[in-house]
Design an enzyme around this catalytic site. Structure first.
Site, PDB file in Angstrom:
ATOM      1  N   CYS A 159      -4.246  -6.070 -19.046  1.00  0.00           N
ATOM      2  CA  CYS A 159      -5.033  -5.178 -18.241  1.00  0.00           C
ATOM      3  C   CYS A 159      -5.215  -3.932 -19.217  1.00  0.00           C
ATOM      4  O   CYS A 159      -5.980  -3.048 -18.459  1.00  0.00           O
ATOM      5  CB  CYS A 159      -3.987  -4.639 -17.063  1.00  0.00           C
ATOM      6  SG  CYS A 159      -3.479  -6.015 -15.879  1.00  0.00           S
ATOM      7  N   HIS A 191      -2.134  -1.756 -10.953  1.00  0.00           N
ATOM      8  CA  HIS A 191      -2.975  -3.009 -10.561  1.00  0.00           C
ATOM      9  C   HIS A 191      -2.307  -3.926  -9.853  1.00  0.00           C
ATOM     10  O   HIS A 191      -1.232  -4.304 -10.151  1.00  0.00           O
ATOM     11  CB  HIS A 191      -3.485  -3.673 -11.896  1.00  0.00           C
ATOM     12  CG  HIS A 191      -4.109  -5.035 -11.616  1.00  0.00           C
ATOM     13  ND1 HIS A 191      -5.170  -5.202 -10.934  1.00  0.00           N
ATOM     14  CD2 HIS A 191      -3.858  -6.179 -12.257  1.00  0.00           C
ATOM     15  CE1 HIS A 191      -5.343  -6.469 -10.957  1.00  0.00           C
ATOM     16  NE2 HIS A 191      -4.705  -7.034 -11.793  1.00  0.00           N
ATOM     17  N   HIS A 223      -1.813  -7.586  -7.284  1.00  0.00           N
ATOM     18  CA  HIS A 223      -2.527  -8.778  -6.699  1.00  0.00           C
ATOM     19  C   HIS A 223      -2.209  -8.927  -5.229  1.00  0.00           C
ATOM     20  O   HIS A 223      -2.123  -9.973  -4.532  1.00  0.00           O
ATOM     21  CB  HIS A 223      -1.996  -9.931  -7.355  1.00  0.00           C
ATOM     22  CG  HIS A 223      -2.553 -10.190  -8.940  1.00  0.00           C
ATOM     23  ND1 HIS A 223      -2.049 -11.116  -9.676  1.00  0.00           N
ATOM     24  CD2 HIS A 223      -3.378  -9.059  -9.638  1.00  0.00           C
ATOM     25  CE1 HIS A 223      -2.919 -10.964 -10.940  1.00  0.00           C
ATOM     26  NE2 HIS A 223      -3.413  -9.877 -10.956  1.00  0.00           N
ATOM     27  N   GLU A 252      -6.723   7.574  10.306  1.00  0.00           N
ATOM     28  CA  GLU A 252      -5.828   8.622   9.826  1.00  0.00           C
ATOM     29  C   GLU A 252      -5.691   8.539   8.298  1.00  0.00           C
ATOM     30  O   GLU A 252      -5.709   9.476   7.425  1.00  0.00           O
ATOM     31  CB  GLU A 252      -4.762   8.929  10.455  1.00  0.00           C
ATOM     32  CG  GLU A 252      -3.815  10.150  10.146  1.00  0.00           C
ATOM     33  CD  GLU A 252      -4.513  11.230  10.544  1.00  0.00           C
ATOM     34  OE1 GLU A 252      -5.548  11.524  11.225  1.00  0.00           O
ATOM     35  OE2 GLU A 252      -3.706  12.386  10.193  1.00  0.00           O
ATOM     36  N   HIS A 274      -8.937 -11.626  -6.638  1.00  0.00           N
ATOM     37  CA  HIS A 274      -7.933 -11.031  -7.771  1.00  0.00           C
ATOM     38  C   HIS A 274      -6.819 -10.054  -7.159  1.00  0.00           C
ATOM     39  O   HIS A 274      -5.784 -10.204  -7.225  1.00  0.00           O
ATOM     40  CB  HIS A 274      -8.716 -10.735  -8.858  1.00  0.00           C
ATOM     41  CG  HIS A 274      -8.061 -10.486  -9.973  1.00  0.00           C
ATOM     42  ND1 HIS A 274      -8.480 -10.434 -11.621  1.00  0.00           N
ATOM     43  CD2 HIS A 274      -6.753  -9.829 -10.239  1.00  0.00           C
ATOM     44  CE1 HIS A 274      -7.442  -9.944 -12.250  1.00  0.00           C
ATOM     45  NE2 HIS A 274      -6.462  -9.751 -11.470  1.00  0.00           N
TER      46      HIS A 274
HETATM   47 ZN   LIG Z   1      -4.570  -9.079 -12.519  1.00  0.00          ZN
END
Ligand SMILES: [Zn+2]
Length: 233
Positions: free
Chosen positions: A91, A109, A111, A133, A189
């Protein structure tokens, strides 16, 4: 780009719980309990001054310790610390895109299943929700503030690739095309969420995940998450 500073422990060993290396470890435990980083997936990177701290690739995120953390110089992207037995996160270039394009202080990140479900329930290149809200927790840079209750929140969706690092170009394009977004969904993903600080990134990721979960439940009940306010009969 390997430097002789592989074991520069002074970059990651600190008694301060708010040191970025310690924060990555504690937040990964937190994210694991939320189902965001199950089975080594997902991750987090924190940028502090000229250093970028990254969790390694392919490790159980809830079990990492500060010695596992990679440190990169910013913006040169040279590794200052690279634990020899570990692989840098795939990443990394995606986190970097949020730092260079948005001056983010942290990028998360996940999942999350709710994020994945929202990408499956949205056929096009965006996901949206309105009149809830919790969208008030999401920043809207074009106004210098945050979304309002009556605004529609729109998050871009990019298509997945076989290898995570190959998402970089698509993610960068989505960041450019949606200047108000603080997140990009990746179909089948997960999601990338960034913020000015690690705490903003965390609360925005939490708020978005709340909205993703809510939207999935709304669709199950035949409601449109981005539709007008309706009253159940
Ligand atoms: Zn990922």
């Amino acid at each position: 780009m390997m430097s002789q500073g592989n074991s520069r422990e002074e970059l990651v060993i600190s008694e301060d719980p708010n040191h970025p290396a310690n924060l990555i470890c504690s937040l990964c435990k937190n994210f694991y309990s939320l189902g965001w980083v199950t089975g080594t997936g997902g991750g987090i990177s924190i940028r502090h001054e000229s250093h970028v701290y990254l969790a390694p690739s392919g490790v159980q995120k809830e079990r990492i310790n500060a010695r596992d953390i990679f440190v990169m110089d910013f913006p040169t992207k040279t590794y200052l610390r690279r634990p020899p037995s570990l692989k840098p996160s795939a990443c990394t270039p995606l986190f970097m895109a949020s730092f260079t394009k948005r001056n983010a202080g942290a990028c998360i990140h996940t999942h999350s299943q709710a994020a994945v479900m929202c990408t499956l329930l949205s056929k096009g290149s965006t996901w949206s929700i309105a009149n809830v809200e919790q969208i008030k927790a999401i920043p809207r840079p074009s106004t210098g503030g945050y979304y309002g209750f009556f605004d529609k929140l729109v998050i871009p969706i990019i298509e997945n690739t076989a290898h995570e690092e190959d998402l970089t170009e698509r993610l960068g394009k989505a960041i450019d095309e949606y200047p108000d977004t603080c997140a990009v969904l990746v179909r089948r993903h997960g999601v990338y969420v960034w913020g000015d600080t690690v705490w903003k990134a965390k609360t925005q990721a939490e708020s978005l995940d709340y909205l993703f979960q809510l939207a999935v439940e709304m669709v199950k009940l035949g409601m449109d998450p981005a539709g007008p306010i309706t009253v159940a009969e």
